[in-house]
Design a protein around this motif. Structure first.
Motif, PDB file in Angstrom:
ATOM      1  N   ALA A  20       1.015  -1.207  -0.061  1.00  0.00           N
ATOM      2  CA  ALA A  20       0.085  -0.080  -0.330  1.00  0.00           C
ATOM      3  C   ALA A  20       0.978   1.371   0.286  1.00  0.00           C
ATOM      4  CB  ALA A  20      -0.907  -0.201   1.190  1.00  0.00           C
ATOM      5  N   PHE A  22       4.787   1.077  -0.430  1.00  0.00           N
ATOM      6  CA  PHE A  22       5.848   1.312  -0.982  1.00  0.00           C
ATOM      7  C   PHE A  22       7.007   0.990   0.370  1.00  0.00           C
ATOM      8  CE2 PHE A  22       3.439   2.631  -4.453  1.00  0.00           C
ATOM      9  CZ  PHE A  22       3.214   1.154  -4.819  1.00  0.00           C
ATOM     10  N   ASN A  68       3.703   8.863   1.346  1.00  0.00           N
ATOM     11  CA  ASN A  68       4.465   7.103   0.320  1.00  0.00           C
ATOM     12  C   ASN A  68       2.852   6.860  -0.197  1.00  0.00           C
ATOM     13  OD1 ASN A  68       6.850   7.145   1.363  1.00  0.00           O
ATOM     14  ND2 ASN A  68       6.757   5.180   1.211  1.00  0.00           N
ATOM     15  N   MET A  69       1.828   6.679   0.614  1.00  0.00           N
ATOM     16  CA  MET A  69       0.620   6.436  -0.068  1.00  0.00           C
ATOM     17  C   MET A  69      -0.386   7.390  -1.296  1.00  0.00           C
ATOM     18  SD  MET A  69      -1.811   4.765   3.354  1.00  0.00           S
ATOM     19  CE  MET A  69      -2.993   3.470   2.374  1.00  0.00           C
ATOM     20  N   LEU A  70       0.227   8.270  -0.595  1.00  0.00           N
ATOM     21  CA  LEU A  70       0.018   9.720  -2.364  1.00  0.00           C
ATOM     22  C   LEU A  70       0.785   9.974  -3.088  1.00  0.00           C
ATOM     23  CD1 LEU A  70      -1.088  12.099   0.931  1.00  0.00           C
ATOM     24  CD2 LEU A  70      -2.683  11.278  -1.308  1.00  0.00           C
ATOM     25  N   GLY A  71       1.867   9.148  -2.571  1.00  0.00           N
ATOM     26  CA  GLY A  71       3.365   9.519  -3.726  1.00  0.00           C
ATOM     27  C   GLY A  71       3.480  11.542  -3.765  1.00  0.00           C
ATOM     28  N   ALA A  86      -4.433   8.265   6.407  1.00  0.00           N
ATOM     29  CA  ALA A  86      -4.095   7.400   5.932  1.00  0.00           C
ATOM     30  C   ALA A  86      -2.925   6.370   7.087  1.00  0.00           C
ATOM     31  CB  ALA A  86      -2.465   7.463   5.258  1.00  0.00           C
TER      32      ALA A  86
END
Lengths: 150, 131
Positions: A20, A22, A68-71, A86
């Motif tokens: 989810a 990375f 990380n989830m949103l980039g 998150a």
């Protein structure tokens, strides 16, 4: 049904964090030394046995998860704003993975909604087992499982 | 031809996570629309058709099961495939979703390659040639 063990929790936690967000982690010893405010969320489940999963992490961990989830970069204001959301979503994925892996997919299981605890230094919860990990960036996370005895 | 998709989830973080996975899955993707629940998804679909809908199950106002049922009953929307993207669940619940019209189910969290596989399975080469 597999044994409720730190190994089971570890596999679920690391798998969810990798897929989810990375995020790659390594296990750390308990008790976890929190170096600031802690984000904590609980998730109740019900199947052939009921119980609760509780995820705790440093604020840095929640921001790293969101980034990380949103980039986006952890310094991005959006990562800070979405950190707690998150965190709750990661616990939701952990819960779904746990109930299908622990109870199997043949029996009905129900997940509650993740409930975030007020910010602060939380006291340890009741637990059947737990696992603690640290991300490559140094953020710490603790996953506790409390299975009801029947 | 670039794919146009609608992502339906009440969590803004999850919508962005799904968008990110779509971006990493190696297909040619055009506009990605978002909706926070099934009702908002139907409103968006009334204004603009998409190639495929990716929808969560547990949402306020209108959940994913009702969204799939409503789309299946509407001749204007029945052809749009819906893929359920939700936390892992029992086989019984997955079967019910497929029975009411969902085309596939992807358990969260998932890897971009799993999403690619499902999209190609449902949409064929659309989105592949231009990628």
């Amino acid at each position: 049904m597999p044994e409720a063990s730190p190994e089971l929790l570890s596999g679920i936690l690391t798998g969810v964090l990798e897929d989810a967000a990375f995020l790659f982690t390594e296990p750390i010893e308990e008790p976890v030394a929190w170096d600031g405010p802690v984000v904590a969320a609980k998730l109740a489940f019900e199947s052939t046995q009921g119980g609760t999963l509780r995820l705790l992490g440093s604020e840095a961990a929640s921001v790293e998860l969101a980034a990380n989830m949103l980039g986006v970069e952890p310094s991005d204001p959006e990562a800070g704003a979405q950190g707690r959301a998150a965190f709750a979503e990661i616990l939701n994925m952990i819960g779904g993975t746990f109930i299908t892996r622990f109870f199997g997919t043949q029996v009905p299981s129900q997940l509650g909604l993740p409930v975030l605890e007020p910010p602060g230094i939380p006291s340890p919860g009741p637990r059947t087992c737990a696992v603690a990990v640290q991300t490559e960036g140094g953020a710490r996370l603790l996953l506790e499982l409390d299975l009801e005895k029947r | 031809m670039a794919l146009e998709l609608l992502v339906v989830d009440d969590s803004p973080v999850t919508r962005k996570m799904v968008r990110r996975a779509i971006g990493l899955c190696g297909l040619s993707v055009g506009e990605i629309l978002e909706a926070g629940d099934g009702a908002e998804a139907l409103t968006k679909l009334a204004q603009r058709k998409v190639d495929l809908v990716l929808a969560d199950v547990n949402m306020p106002v209108m959940n994913g099961v009702e969204l799939v049922e409503r789309m299946a009953r509407d001749p204007a929307l029945a052809e749009i495939p819906v893929v359920i993207v939700a936390t892992p669940m029992s086989e019984e619940r997955v079967e019910r979703l497929l029975d009411v019209g969902a085309r596939a189910y992807i358990a969260k969290p998932f890897r971009p390659e799993s999403l690619r596989e499902v999209l190609i399975q449902i949409l064929g080469n659309k989105g592949v040639a231009d990628a």
